[in-house]
Design an enzyme around this catalytic site. Structure first.
Site, PDB file in Angstrom:
ATOM      1  N   GLY A 185       0.833  -1.197   0.000  1.00 49.81           N
ATOM      2  CA  GLY A 185       0.000   0.000   0.000  1.00 49.81           C
ATOM      3  C   GLY A 185       0.860   1.235   0.000  1.00 49.81           C
ATOM      4  O   GLY A 185       2.079   1.176  -0.221  1.00 49.81           O
ATOM      5  N   GLY A 186       0.221   2.370   0.280  1.00 47.93           N
ATOM      6  CA  GLY A 186       0.944   3.628   0.228  1.00 47.93           C
ATOM      7  C   GLY A 186       1.991   3.775   1.309  1.00 47.93           C
ATOM      8  O   GLY A 186       2.999   4.455   1.117  1.00 47.93           O
ATOM      9  N   VAL A 212       2.631  -6.042   3.031  1.00 42.99           N
ATOM     10  CA  VAL A 212       2.112  -7.131   3.850  1.00 42.99           C
ATOM     11  C   VAL A 212       2.824  -8.421   3.472  1.00 42.99           C
ATOM     12  O   VAL A 212       2.935  -8.753   2.283  1.00 42.99           O
ATOM     13  CB  VAL A 212       0.590  -7.288   3.673  1.00 42.99           C
ATOM     14  CG1 VAL A 212       0.064  -8.384   4.597  1.00 42.99           C
ATOM     15  CG2 VAL A 212      -0.122  -5.976   3.956  1.00 42.99           C
ATOM     16  N   LYS A 258       1.992  -6.814   8.666  1.00 42.95           N
ATOM     17  CA  LYS A 258       1.952  -5.513   8.005  1.00 42.95           C
ATOM     18  C   LYS A 258       3.179  -4.722   8.422  1.00 42.95           C
ATOM     19  O   LYS A 258       3.433  -4.521   9.623  1.00 42.95           O
ATOM     20  CB  LYS A 258       0.675  -4.768   8.396  1.00 42.95           C
ATOM     21  CG  LYS A 258       0.388  -3.532   7.571  1.00 42.95           C
ATOM     22  CD  LYS A 258      -1.001  -2.982   7.914  1.00 42.95           C
ATOM     23  CE  LYS A 258      -1.346  -1.780   7.054  1.00 42.95           C
ATOM     24  NZ  LYS A 258      -2.714  -1.277   7.366  1.00 42.95           N
ATOM     25  N   ASP A 299     -12.840   5.376   6.545  1.00 46.91           N
ATOM     26  CA  ASP A 299     -12.297   4.968   5.242  1.00 46.91           C
ATOM     27  C   ASP A 299     -12.902   3.633   4.809  1.00 46.91           C
ATOM     28  O   ASP A 299     -12.182   2.717   4.403  1.00 46.91           O
ATOM     29  CB  ASP A 299     -10.770   4.878   5.307  1.00 46.91           C
ATOM     30  CG  ASP A 299     -10.136   4.869   3.910  1.00 46.91           C
ATOM     31  OD1 ASP A 299     -10.808   5.314   2.954  1.00 46.91           O
ATOM     32  OD2 ASP A 299      -8.981   4.419   3.779  1.00 46.91           O
TER      33      ASP A 299
END
Length: 405
Positions: free
Chosen positions: A24-25, A29, A44, A133
């Site tokens: 992700g940003g 993971v 993570k 979110d």
């Protein structure tokens, strides 16, 4: 993205570190396994060493560890070792909801997934937590197929009323208008995003078009309402439409009220047994389960959703702790029943934009079409039977006349 596996292993000596299967940003993971328990996990790893991001990462761990819910990804461990932040999570090998939206989703499955997310949000709200979110990327699927809400990195604690966002948070296309404007947010802000997820699942496309500049998308969210697709059954259209109201005061106020309304609509539109056909495990509050499993009468259920002042007191009002008193799983497990042929079908591509009256007229025609078929067949069979009886009567009369002569 380079990963220092030796450093990760030193931070988590109880775990074996496996391959990377997501990013992700702010991180990535990895697969993992507890050495003694043999439990598979997801690790993570925060790869953006910024104080603000680290605080958000820790907040996510604290929020997700604050309560145990069957539709929230569980937190097993957290480590901060030599500047490396790690979060050990429940392993969800089923991927994200976004992965499943590439193909049409059956309405039974769409409703069950939405109810799971709604129940998880209701539990979070009962503990003063707003997710902020909610989107398909943040819904994962466990090994047994259950939907799990994850990524509480943007979650905010509120004291029973509202909190100020302070800046644009959330994902364009799903974020509530008040989030976009940096105004106070509340549980209804998560309901708006949940309505967008339900819209996407039931119609096959997001509530606002993708592939446009962010500024244009945000402008549409602030000034336009997502058009209800032609062909969406009226009860679904009403529930989803109310959740997507731009005005907070006119929007469905709570995730639980949204869940009860959607469960009742699903029972009415899809018929009895729809939850068994959904083929996804669902563990929700008793009030939602009853609405989802009510017995329909003549294709329509007698379960209705009362107004906020008329509804019976919730569990918390009757003295039980928030989020407690869960019932046995409803419709748990995967079932090999064939896809129902009598359920509604939804368009997967863009639909023409029509006036509200024309949309309602077409929806009513669509919804009543199934009821017209049996009546016509019954009439034709009755007429055919009468014709046979008439022919037999004429033949018998002719025979009697001939004998008399």
């Amino acid at each position: 993205m380079l990963v220092d596996r030796e450093k990760i292993a030193a931070a988590l000596p109880s775990y074996e570190v496996g391959r990377q299967f997501g990013s992700g940003g702010f991180g990535l993971v990895l697969e993992g396994r507890h050495r003694s328990l043999g439990r598979r996990v997801a690790i993570k790893v925060l790869t953006t060493p910024e104080p603000a991001v680290e605080r958000r990462f820790l907040a996510e761990a604290q929020v997700m560890a604050a309560f145990d819910h069957p539709h929230v990804v569980r937190v097993h461990d957290y480590a901060d070792h030599e500047g490396l932040c790690l979060l050990v999570l429940e392993h969800c090998p089923g991927g994200t909801l976004s992965d499943r939206l590439d193909a049409p989703v059956r309405p039974e499955t769409a409703c069950a997934i939405t109810l799971a997310v709604a129940d998880a949000l209701h539990a979070a709200h009962a503990r003063g937590i707003i997710h902020r979110d909610v989107k398909p990327d943040n819904v994962l699927f466990a090994e047994d197929g259950a939907a799990k809400v994850t990524d509480f990195g943007l979650a905010k604690i509120y004291e029973g009323s509202v909190v100020t966002s302070g800046s644009l948070v959330g994902t364009p296309g799903y974020a509530a208008p008040e989030q976009i404007l940096g105004q106070p947010v509340r549980p209804a802000s998560d309901v708006y995003a949940l309505g967008g997820v339900a819209y996407h699942l039931l119609s096959g496309r997001p509530p606002f078009p993708e592939g446009v500049p962010i500024a244009e998308m945000l402008h549409r969210q602030l000034h336009d309402s997502a058009p209800i697709p032609v062909g969406m059954p009226p009860r679904f259209a009403e529930v989803v439409g109310r959740a997507l109201r731009r005005d907070v005061a006119a929007r469905t106020p709570s995730a639980q009220e949204f869940a009860v309304a959607l469960a009742s609509a699903a029972t009415a539109e899809l018929g009895p047994g729809w939850l068994m056909r959904a083929e996804v495990p669902l563990r929700v509050e008793e009030e939602v389960r009853q609405a989802a499993t009510a017995v329909a009468r003549a294709g329509r259920t007698d379960v209705t959703v009362a107004s906020r002042t008329e509804r019976r007191p919730r569990r918390a009002d009757r003295g039980s702790a928030p989020g407690s008193g869960r019932s046995a799983p409803a419709g748990t497990g995967r079932h090999a029943a064939p896809e129902a042929e009598d359920g509604p079908r939804y368009p997967s591509g863009p639909s023409e934009l029509l006036s509200t009256s024309e949309v309602r007229r077409r929806i009513d025609v669509w919804a009543s079409h199934a009821d017209e078929g049996p009546s016509r067949r019954t009439l034709l069979l009755l007429l055919a039977g009468l014709a046979v009886l008439a022919a037999l009567s004429i033949g018998a009369g002719a025979v009697v006349g001939s004998l008399q002569r």
